[in-house]
Motif scaffolding. Structure first.
Motif, mmCIF file in Angstrom:
data_model
loop_
_atom_site.group_PDB
_atom_site.id
_atom_site.type_symbol
_atom_site.label_atom_id
_atom_site.label_comp_id
_atom_site.label_asym_id
_atom_site.label_seq_id
_atom_site.Cartn_x
_atom_site.Cartn_y
_atom_site.Cartn_z
ATOM 1 N N ASP A 79 -0.600 38.575 0.426
ATOM 2 C CA ASP A 79 -0.819 37.208 0.886
ATOM 3 C C ASP A 79 -0.295 37.017 2.311
ATOM 4 N N ALA A 80 -0.489 38.060 3.134
ATOM 5 C CA ALA A 80 -0.021 38.029 4.520
ATOM 6 C C ALA A 80 -1.005 37.248 5.386
ATOM 7 N N ASP A 81 -0.482 36.631 6.448
ATOM 8 C CA ASP A 81 -1.338 35.988 7.430
ATOM 9 C C ASP A 81 -2.024 37.070 8.253
ATOM 10 N N ILE A 82 -3.336 37.089 8.259
ATOM 11 C CA ILE A 82 -4.092 38.091 9.001
ATOM 12 C C ILE A 82 -4.544 37.458 10.307
ATOM 13 N N ALA A 134 -2.913 38.925 22.224
ATOM 14 C CA ALA A 134 -4.382 38.879 22.171
ATOM 15 C C ALA A 134 -4.862 38.427 20.795
ATOM 16 N N ALA A 135 -4.239 38.943 19.732
ATOM 17 C CA ALA A 135 -4.630 38.543 18.372
ATOM 18 C C ALA A 135 -4.361 37.057 18.148
ATOM 19 N N LEU A 136 -3.217 36.574 18.603
ATOM 20 C CA LEU A 136 -2.910 35.150 18.458
ATOM 21 C C LEU A 136 -3.850 34.279 19.289
ATOM 22 N N ALA A 137 -4.224 34.754 20.473
ATOM 23 C CA ALA A 137 -5.137 33.984 21.326
ATOM 24 C C ALA A 137 -6.492 33.826 20.657
ATOM 25 N N VAL A 138 -7.015 34.896 20.071
ATOM 26 C CA VAL A 138 -8.313 34.815 19.388
ATOM 27 C C VAL A 138 -8.203 33.925 18.161
#
Length: 98
Positions: free
Chosen positions: A7-10, A40-44
């Motif tokens: 149940d991790a945040d992807i 980059a992942a957080l920005a998307v």
């Protein structure tokens, strides 16, 4: 599947990577590449692009939107993260929003 089971945040999906190292002796890698990949992942995921700081006098003939000094917003499904290091150590990571 493992992340879903926990149940991790992807934040994103890695679609591909490329790496080169054309030097004889490579200096030890640091965490800069990993931190750029996280940004980059957080920005998307959030649709917010970090600002480019210290842009005081952008050339008016340069039509690039560099999000000068203030975070911007965008709608993108993909991000590319490039890293270029000492001794010819290079990497590229392609992320996709999930």
């Amino acid at each position: 599947e493992n992340a879903h089971a926990r149940d991790a945040d992807i934040l994103g999906e890695v679609l591909g990577i490329g790496m080169t190292g054309d030097a004889r002796d490579i200096t030890a890698p640091d965490v800069a590449g990993a931190s750029r990949a996280i940004v980059a992942a957080l920005a998307v995921q959030t649709g917010k692009i970090p600002p480019t700081i210290n842009v005081d006098n952008q050339d008016p003939e340069c039509a690039l939107d560099v999000t000068a000094n203030v975070a911007g917003t965008f709608d993108a499904e993909y991000a590319m993260n490039n890293g270029f290091g000492f001794g010819g150590t290079n990497g590229c990571l392609i992320l996709r929003k999930v």
